[in-house]
Write an enzyme that holds these catalytic residues in place. Structure first.
Site, PDB file in Angstrom:
ATOM      1  N   CYS A  42       0.849  -1.192   0.000  1.00 19.26           N
ATOM      2  CA  CYS A  42       0.000   0.000   0.000  1.00 19.26           C
ATOM      3  C   CYS A  42       0.888   1.247   0.000  1.00 19.26           C
ATOM      4  O   CYS A  42       2.001   1.237   0.519  1.00 19.26           O
ATOM      5  CB  CYS A  42      -0.916   0.006   1.224  1.00 19.26           C
ATOM      6  SG  CYS A  42      -2.083   1.396   1.232  1.00 19.26           S
ATOM      7  N   ASP A  44       0.497   3.740   1.745  1.00 21.61           N
ATOM      8  CA  ASP A  44       0.475   4.309   3.103  1.00 21.61           C
ATOM      9  C   ASP A  44       1.906   4.571   3.616  1.00 21.61           C
ATOM     10  O   ASP A  44       2.766   3.690   3.565  1.00 21.61           O
ATOM     11  CB  ASP A  44      -0.244   3.320   4.036  1.00 21.61           C
ATOM     12  CG  ASP A  44      -0.604   3.954   5.372  1.00 21.61           C
ATOM     13  OD1 ASP A  44      -1.794   4.045   5.670  1.00 21.61           O
ATOM     14  OD2 ASP A  44       0.334   4.350   6.113  1.00 21.61           O
ATOM     15  N   ARG A  46       3.080   4.722   6.424  1.00 19.74           N
ATOM     16  CA  ARG A  46       3.501   3.990   7.627  1.00 19.74           C
ATOM     17  C   ARG A  46       3.970   2.573   7.334  1.00 19.74           C
ATOM     18  O   ARG A  46       4.350   1.845   8.250  1.00 19.74           O
ATOM     19  CB  ARG A  46       2.342   3.953   8.631  1.00 19.74           C
ATOM     20  CG  ARG A  46       1.909   5.327   9.098  1.00 19.74           C
ATOM     21  CD  ARG A  46       0.564   5.277   9.774  1.00 19.74           C
ATOM     22  NE  ARG A  46      -0.491   4.882   8.843  1.00 19.74           N
ATOM     23  CZ  ARG A  46      -1.773   4.720   9.188  1.00 19.74           C
ATOM     24  NH1 ARG A  46      -2.152   4.898  10.435  1.00 19.74           N
ATOM     25  NH2 ARG A  46      -2.672   4.370   8.284  1.00 19.74           N
ATOM     26  N   HIS A  98      -2.254  -3.820   5.066  1.00 24.17           N
ATOM     27  CA  HIS A  98      -2.015  -3.423   6.464  1.00 24.17           C
ATOM     28  C   HIS A  98      -3.326  -3.088   7.156  1.00 24.17           C
ATOM     29  O   HIS A  98      -4.247  -2.537   6.526  1.00 24.17           O
ATOM     30  CB  HIS A  98      -1.063  -2.220   6.528  1.00 24.17           C
ATOM     31  CG  HIS A  98      -1.632  -0.976   5.927  1.00 24.17           C
ATOM     32  ND1 HIS A  98      -2.171   0.044   6.672  1.00 24.17           N
ATOM     33  CD2 HIS A  98      -1.788  -0.602   4.630  1.00 24.17           C
ATOM     34  CE1 HIS A  98      -2.604   1.001   5.872  1.00 24.17           C
ATOM     35  NE2 HIS A  98      -2.383   0.633   4.618  1.00 24.17           N
ATOM     36  N   CYS A 101      -6.024   0.301   7.058  1.00 29.81           N
ATOM     37  CA  CYS A 101      -5.885   0.855   5.699  1.00 29.81           C
ATOM     38  C   CYS A 101      -7.077   1.767   5.380  1.00 29.81           C
ATOM     39  O   CYS A 101      -8.237   1.331   5.398  1.00 29.81           O
ATOM     40  CB  CYS A 101      -5.794  -0.276   4.679  1.00 29.81           C
ATOM     41  SG  CYS A 101      -5.514   0.295   2.987  1.00 29.81           S
TER      42      CYS A 101
HETATM   43 CO    CO Z   1      -3.448   1.360   3.001  1.00 29.81          CO
END
Ligand code: CO
Length: 221
Positions: A42, A44, A46, A98, A101
């Site tokens: 992803c 993302d 993090r 994750h 999400c």
């Molecule tokens: Co995500």
């Protein structure tokens, strides 16, 4: 100092630290890359692929998009996959989702966000497949977490069904192994959800047949 200026400054510090440990660090890396893994994760911020697996530059080929989706008409992802398998010859492809999400959370709602709705539809399609299981989970957070896991599973299956992986499996090398993992942003731990070895995959419907491929390409001119 502006935030982006700090990035450039940190970069200089990082590069000189690498050189202080090994003066040939960049010379060696610049020669070529031979990563063993392709990571599809992803976007993302993090869930950085190299950091969470304690990997070094050169060890992992990386593609990231919103909610780690595998769509076989996505020219970007398919180019990454083809290059990783046919040129770099990676041995393992990891799809990593994750918990927490945002895209998964959004896909469960009826809300519209514009362009990204078309992308989130891919997650809604996963929900539809597992509707019976997901509908009866009363807690919204648990429902989201389960959809994160099921989404990873379905994206691994999308890889398995696709022509590029099927063609690799049809060759004598018997690679790649496909993995589906979910990263827990609360603990920093990766959870193993699904693994498919070439010999595990039994569905003849998607099987790539080199002989007929060559014959049909020829007869089509
Ligand atoms: Co995500």
């Amino acid at each position: 100092m502006k935030s982006y200026e700090k990035l450039l400054l940190e970069n200089k510090a990082w590069a000189s630290e690498k050189l202080s440990i090994n003066k040939d660090y960049f010379n060696e890396l610049a020669k070529n890359e031979q990563p063993e893994f392709l990571w599809i994760g992803c976007s993302d911020s993090r869930v950085p692929a190299l950091e969470v697996t304690n990997s070094e530059p050169g060890e992992m080929f990386v593609h990231r998009n919103v909610a780690n989706i595998v769509v076989n008409t996505d020219v970007n992802l398919m180019s990454v996959l083809q290059y990783a398998l046919e040129v770099l010859r990676v041995k393992h492809v990891i799809v990593c989702g994750h918990y927490g999400c945002g895209a998964i959370k959004a896909a469960i709602t009826k809300d519209s966000y514009g362009l990204i709705d078309a992308w989130l539809k891919n997650i809604k399609d996963v929900y539809r497949i597992y509707r019976e299981e997901l509908d009866i989970i009363p807690d919204l957070e648990q429902k989201q977490e389960r959809l994160v896991e099921l989404n990873v599973k379905e994206q691994v299956l999308n890889l398995a069904k696709g022509r590029i992986v099927q063609r690799a499996w049809a060759s004598s090398e018997k690679y790649p192994v496909l993995h589906g993992w979910v990263y827990d942003i609360n603990t920093g731990i990766l959870n193993d959800i699904i693994k498919i070895e070439p010999e595990d995959y039994k569905d003849e419907l998607y099987r790539f047949d080199e002989k007929s491929f060559k014959k049909n390409i020829k007869s089509n001119g």
